[in-house]
Every structure is written in C-alpha cells, then in structure tokens.
Design a protein around this motif. Structure first.
Motif, PDB file in Angstrom:
ATOM      1  N   ASN A  37       0.861  -1.183   0.000  1.00  0.00           N
ATOM      2  CA  ASN A  37       0.000   0.000   0.000  1.00  0.00           C
ATOM      3  C   ASN A  37       0.899   1.235   0.000  1.00  0.00           C
ATOM      4  OD1 ASN A  37      -1.643   2.228   0.777  1.00  0.00           O
ATOM      5  ND2 ASN A  37      -3.124   0.838   1.732  1.00  0.00           N
ATOM      6  N   TYR A  38       1.048   1.875  -1.165  1.00  0.00           N
ATOM      7  CA  TYR A  38       1.993   2.979  -1.285  1.00  0.00           C
ATOM      8  C   TYR A  38       1.615   4.144  -0.372  1.00  0.00           C
ATOM      9  CZ  TYR A  38       4.386   0.870  -5.249  1.00  0.00           C
ATOM     10  OH  TYR A  38       5.122   0.029  -6.043  1.00  0.00           O
ATOM     11  N   LYS A  39       0.323   4.442  -0.257  1.00  0.00           N
ATOM     12  CA  LYS A  39      -0.095   5.580   0.572  1.00  0.00           C
ATOM     13  C   LYS A  39       0.241   5.341   2.030  1.00  0.00           C
ATOM     14  CE  LYS A  39      -4.082   8.524   1.572  1.00  0.00           C
ATOM     15  NZ  LYS A  39      -5.530   8.780   1.304  1.00  0.00           N
ATOM     16  N   LYS A  40       0.049   4.118   2.492  1.00  0.00           N
ATOM     17  CA  LYS A  40       0.308   3.782   3.890  1.00  0.00           C
ATOM     18  C   LYS A  40       1.792   3.629   4.165  1.00  0.00           C
ATOM     19  CE  LYS A  40      -0.768   0.274   7.389  1.00  0.00           C
ATOM     20  NZ  LYS A  40      -1.489  -1.006   7.656  1.00  0.00           N
ATOM     21  N   GLU A  41       2.508   2.983   3.256  1.00  0.00           N
ATOM     22  CA  GLU A  41       3.913   2.634   3.501  1.00  0.00           C
ATOM     23  C   GLU A  41       4.862   3.823   3.325  1.00  0.00           C
ATOM     24  OE1 GLU A  41       5.138  -0.184   4.510  1.00  0.00           O
ATOM     25  OE2 GLU A  41       3.598  -1.701   4.146  1.00  0.00           O
ATOM     26  N   LEU A  42       4.530   4.772   2.435  1.00  0.00           N
ATOM     27  CA  LEU A  42       5.451   5.869   2.141  1.00  0.00           C
ATOM     28  C   LEU A  42       5.251   7.022   3.116  1.00  0.00           C
ATOM     29  CD1 LEU A  42       5.492   5.870  -1.758  1.00  0.00           C
ATOM     30  CD2 LEU A  42       7.127   4.853  -0.174  1.00  0.00           C
ATOM     31  N   SER A  43       5.709   6.817   4.344  1.00  0.00           N
ATOM     32  CA  SER A  43       5.658   7.858   5.367  1.00  0.00           C
ATOM     33  C   SER A  43       6.707   8.922   5.057  1.00  0.00           C
ATOM     34  CB  SER A  43       5.936   7.251   6.739  1.00  0.00           C
ATOM     35  OG  SER A  43       7.244   6.702   6.768  1.00  0.00           O
ATOM     36  N   ASN A  44       6.639  10.049   5.790  1.00  0.00           N
ATOM     37  CA  ASN A  44       7.641  11.102   5.616  1.00  0.00           C
ATOM     38  C   ASN A  44       9.041  10.566   5.872  1.00  0.00           C
ATOM     39  OD1 ASN A  44       5.796  13.067   4.908  1.00  0.00           O
ATOM     40  ND2 ASN A  44       5.533  13.808   7.002  1.00  0.00           N
ATOM     41  N   GLN A  45       9.163   9.693   6.876  1.00  0.00           N
ATOM     42  CA  GLN A  45      10.470   9.108   7.193  1.00  0.00           C
ATOM     43  C   GLN A  45      11.018   8.329   5.997  1.00  0.00           C
ATOM     44  OE1 GLN A  45      11.675   7.693  11.025  1.00  0.00           O
ATOM     45  NE2 GLN A  45      11.796   5.603  10.270  1.00  0.00           N
ATOM     46  N   THR A  46      10.158   7.520   5.389  1.00  0.00           N
ATOM     47  CA  THR A  46      10.581   6.735   4.231  1.00  0.00           C
ATOM     48  C   THR A  46      10.959   7.637   3.058  1.00  0.00           C
ATOM     49  OG1 THR A  46       9.178   4.874   4.887  1.00  0.00           O
ATOM     50  CG2 THR A  46       9.882   4.955   2.592  1.00  0.00           C
ATOM     51  N   LEU A  47      10.175   8.696   2.827  1.00  0.00           N
ATOM     52  CA  LEU A  47      10.449   9.597   1.703  1.00  0.00           C
ATOM     53  C   LEU A  47      11.759  10.349   1.883  1.00  0.00           C
ATOM     54  CD1 LEU A  47       6.848  11.006   1.085  1.00  0.00           C
ATOM     55  CD2 LEU A  47       8.105   9.382  -0.344  1.00  0.00           C
ATOM     56  N   PHE A  48      12.027  10.847   3.109  1.00  0.00           N
ATOM     57  CA  PHE A  48      13.301  11.518   3.356  1.00  0.00           C
ATOM     58  C   PHE A  48      14.472  10.546   3.205  1.00  0.00           C
ATOM     59  CE2 PHE A  48      10.971  14.985   5.696  1.00  0.00           C
ATOM     60  CZ  PHE A  48      11.476  16.034   4.936  1.00  0.00           C
ATOM     61  N   LEU A  49      14.273   9.306   3.654  1.00  0.00           N
ATOM     62  CA  LEU A  49      15.328   8.307   3.516  1.00  0.00           C
ATOM     63  C   LEU A  49      15.582   7.986   2.045  1.00  0.00           C
ATOM     64  CD1 LEU A  49      17.342   6.398   4.792  1.00  0.00           C
ATOM     65  CD2 LEU A  49      15.471   4.768   5.207  1.00  0.00           C
ATOM     66  N   LEU A  50      14.519   7.853   1.263  1.00  0.00           N
ATOM     67  CA  LEU A  50      14.677   7.617  -0.171  1.00  0.00           C
ATOM     68  C   LEU A  50      15.386   8.792  -0.852  1.00  0.00           C
ATOM     69  CD1 LEU A  50      11.195   6.038  -1.034  1.00  0.00           C
ATOM     70  CD2 LEU A  50      13.417   4.881  -1.130  1.00  0.00           C
ATOM     71  N   ALA A  51      15.079  10.019  -0.411  1.00  0.00           N
ATOM     72  CA  ALA A  51      15.752  11.196  -0.972  1.00  0.00           C
ATOM     73  C   ALA A  51      17.243  11.178  -0.649  1.00  0.00           C
ATOM     74  CB  ALA A  51      15.113  12.477  -0.435  1.00  0.00           C
ATOM     75  N   ALA A  52      17.575  10.815   0.596  1.00  0.00           N
ATOM     76  CA  ALA A  52      18.992  10.720   0.979  1.00  0.00           C
ATOM     77  C   ALA A  52      19.705   9.676   0.141  1.00  0.00           C
ATOM     78  CB  ALA A  52      19.104  10.386   2.466  1.00  0.00           C
ATOM     79  N   ILE A  53      19.062   8.511  -0.052  1.00  0.00           N
ATOM     80  CA  ILE A  53      19.636   7.450  -0.879  1.00  0.00           C
ATOM     81  C   ILE A  53      19.879   7.959  -2.296  1.00  0.00           C
ATOM     82  CG2 ILE A  53      19.150   5.202  -1.932  1.00  0.00           C
ATOM     83  CD1 ILE A  53      17.564   4.552   0.680  1.00  0.00           C
TER      84      ILE A  53
END
Length: 397
Positions: free
Chosen positions: A199-215
């Motif tokens: 579930n992309y809406k549920k799984e992609l929290s702000n924490q996950t998005l910032f981590l993906l941006a750092a990656i």
C-alpha cells in the motif's frame, strides 16, 4: 548466517558485473563518441527501463508463489540472460550493437536484482539484518575488487577476457544460491509475506520519503564518480586505462574490510548514526580528492573513502526495510533500487556535462555537494525505525 554467506554469491555476481560495466564500458563508448556528457548518457539510457522494472518486479515477487519459491524464478530467468549479453558486450561491431548489448544486459539484471536482495530479509530476523547486509556487501565488495584488479589485468591482455569471466561467475553464483537456499524451508513468515499487497499511501511515510531522498543524493555522488572515474584518471591525472581502473579497487578494498564491522556497529549504535558518519566522512574525502597530486595520495584517499561508504551502504538497505511492514520487503527493495537507478540515470550525464563545461576537476566537487544534500535529508529522518518494535514482537511469538 551460513545461508547469508551463500546468498552473498548472488550479490557477488551483481557487484562484479556492475563494477566491470562501469569501469570498462566507457572505454568502448569512447571509441565512437567524443562528448563525455553523451558517454555518461549512454552509460545510463538502459536504466530508464530498469527504473520501472525493478520496483514492479520487487513488488510482484512479494506475491509470487511457485514450486521454486517467490524470488528464485526471477533469478533463474534473469541471471542466464545477463550472462549471455554481458559476454557479448566486448564483441560489439558498431555503436549500435554495443548499445543493444548494453540495454539487454541491464534489462536482464533488472529482472533478478530486487528479488535477489529481497531474499536477505526473507531469511534473516530484523535484529540480524545489518550484520547480514554487511556479509552480502562483503561478498559484493570482493566482486568489485576482483573486477578492478584481476579485471584490469585481463582487460590489458584482451578486452573480452574479464567479460567472459564474469559471465561464467554469474552462472556459478546462480548454481550456488539455487542449490543451497530453499525459500519454503528458509524464509521467515513465508505465508504472511505472500498475503500482503504493498500500500503505497500507507507505507510511504515522511520518514521513508526523506530516507529515499537521501539514498538518491548519495547515489548521485557515487554513481557519477564510479561511472566517470576511469576517464578522470586518464584525462586529469595522466594514468593508463588499467591503472585508472585499478585505483578504484582501493575504494572497494576498505569497503570490503569495513562491511561486516559497519553492520555490527549499525546494530549496536543505530543505522542512522553510522550513515551520517559515513556521509560526513565521504564528503571530506571527495573535497580532498580535488588536491590530489600523486597516485599514492589518490589511492590513500580512496582507501579512506571506501570505509565511509561502507558506513552508509551497509546500513541503508536494512534501514529502508525496517521502516515498513513484513509484506513489503520486495516492494521496498524495488523502491531502493528505483532511486538508485534514477541516480544512475541522472548523475553520469549531468556530471559529464559539468566536465565538458568546467573540466574534469569539477567531478569531486559535484560529488561532495550531492553528499551534503544527502546529509540534509538524513537529518530529517527519525532515529528509530518505524517497523522495528512490531517486527521484533512478531518474531518473539
């Protein structure tokens, strides 16, 4: 941990393939093309399709169920295809055939890359994943060292030799993983993970998005550096092609030596702390590389840089996995490789364009700036992984 070491052969084949690809394919393109920016673009054009395939295949493998398992069918299809097209690359007869072989090889790699890496959290409890990731990256680092050291020697003898060797290693790695890892026997919570849909809406929290941006930003730095370093060594430092490629082995050497210790330190002190230390250290190394005046100084800094890269890379994948549910390992693996593939698409042509404008001296300044952007994103990520407590409680039931 025995299964993790065996799984490391899969990552070994991926790493040695990409290392040789990044190290030597630019030389083939250089025979046809004068623009560094265009070479950088052609080094990544094949990743455009892989950009969409990897998250799709990662998510699909979460819900695949065959007698071979969820992940294994993708390895059985993708690895032999990758071995074939990798072997064909040095036998290109024109720019067109070279590009066709490059695209087909990368598409084949995209088929099995996410499922191979997703096998690690499948068979490893969460508290042990940083150590496990250290082990499989140790194997991957050994592959990179082999690519840049023995590969450089073989490339000097005949340009086809290292590509043929890697193709054989692809098939050997597949045999090792297939014979020793049985998903229905070794996977944790096998029936649970196959039942969930991402579930992309549920799984992609702000924490996950910032981590993906750092990656994304640290791969912009690393992917661009690795793709253009051999040309940098030849044009800026006056090294031979083989000596330039061999210098990258020093970066991989300390990455390998630091892989398992960095995994243990990440488990003890926290993944975020180790990643931040690595970003700061690698930024300093990239800045210092702009004042290199000898091969000794160059390789010394690359040795130090490999250690800091291990701090980042070993802890990043377990971190992104721990921020979500158990049913999302394959999909999160796909997202991890989506942002790294996006960086691979953007970084070499952009850095190549900067080199065309400002000269090769701009390479490591640009790499340092991208690392600082990664640091800014990581400082927005919370220290505690979102899915960690629940996952440990589930393992204890």
């Amino acid at each position: 941990m025995r299964k993790t070491w065996l799984l490391g052969f899969g990552f070994f084949s991926i790493s040695i393939g990409w290392s040789l690809y990044n190290g030597f394919v630019p030389f083939f393109l250089d025979n046809y093309i004068a623009s560094t920016a265009l070479i950088g673009f052609l080094m990544t054009i094949d990743n455009y399709i892989a950009l969409f395939l990897q998250p799709y295949i990662g998510q699909k493998s979460d819900r695949t169920h065959t007698r071979f398992g969820r992940r294994m069918p993708y390895l059985l299809i993708g690895i032999p295809m990758a071995a074939l097209f990798f072997a064909l690359i040095p036998f290109h007869t024109s720019l067109l055939t070279l590009i066709v072989f490059m695209v087909c090889m990368n598409l084949s790699m995209a088929i099995f890359r996410s499922p191979t890496i997703a096998l690690m959290p499948d068979i490893t409890p969460e508290p042990m994943r940083t150590k496990a990731n250290g082990i499989i990256n140790f194997m991957g680092g050994c592959g990179a060292i082999l690519a840049f050291s023995a590969g450089s020697f073989l490339f000097h003898l005949d340009e086809s030799f290292p590509f043929l060797l890697v193709s054989a290693l692809f098939l050997f790695a597949l045999w090792v993983v297939y014979k020793n890892i049985k998903e229905d026997r070794d996977a944790i919570s096998f029936t649970v993970t196959t039942a969930h849909k991402f579930n992309y809406k549920k799984e992609l929290s702000n924490q996950t998005l910032f981590l993906l941006a750092a990656i994304f930003f640290w791969f912009i730095s690393i992917q661009g550096m690795e793709a253009l370093f051999t040309l940098y060594g030849v044009n800026e430092l006056g090294l031979s092609k083989s000596a330039s490629a061999f210098s990258l082995a020093f970066f991989s050497l300390t990455f390998v030596a630091s892989a398992i210790p960095c995994g243990l330190l990440g488990a003890k002190y926290g993944k975020k702390k180790m990643i931040v230390i690595g970003i700061i250290g690698l930024t300093i190394v990239f800045l210092l590389l702009n004042w290199v005046d000898s091969v000794f100084f160059l390789r010394t800094l690359l040795l130090i840089g490999g250690m800091f890269w291990a701090c980042i890379n070993i802890n990043a994948y377990p971190f992104i996995i721990s921020t979500g549910s158990k049913g999302s390992y394959g999909a999160r693996t796909g997202l991890y490789y989506l942002v790294s593939s996006l960086a691979a698409i953007i970084s070499p042509p952009v850095l190549g364009l900067l080199i065309d404008i400002f000269g090769f001296g701009i390479l490591f300044f640009a790499a340092a700036v991208s690392m600082l952007a990664a640091l800014a994103c990581m400082l927005k990520v919370k220290d505690r992984e979102g899915g960690l407590v629940k996952e440990i409680e589930d393992l204890g039931k």
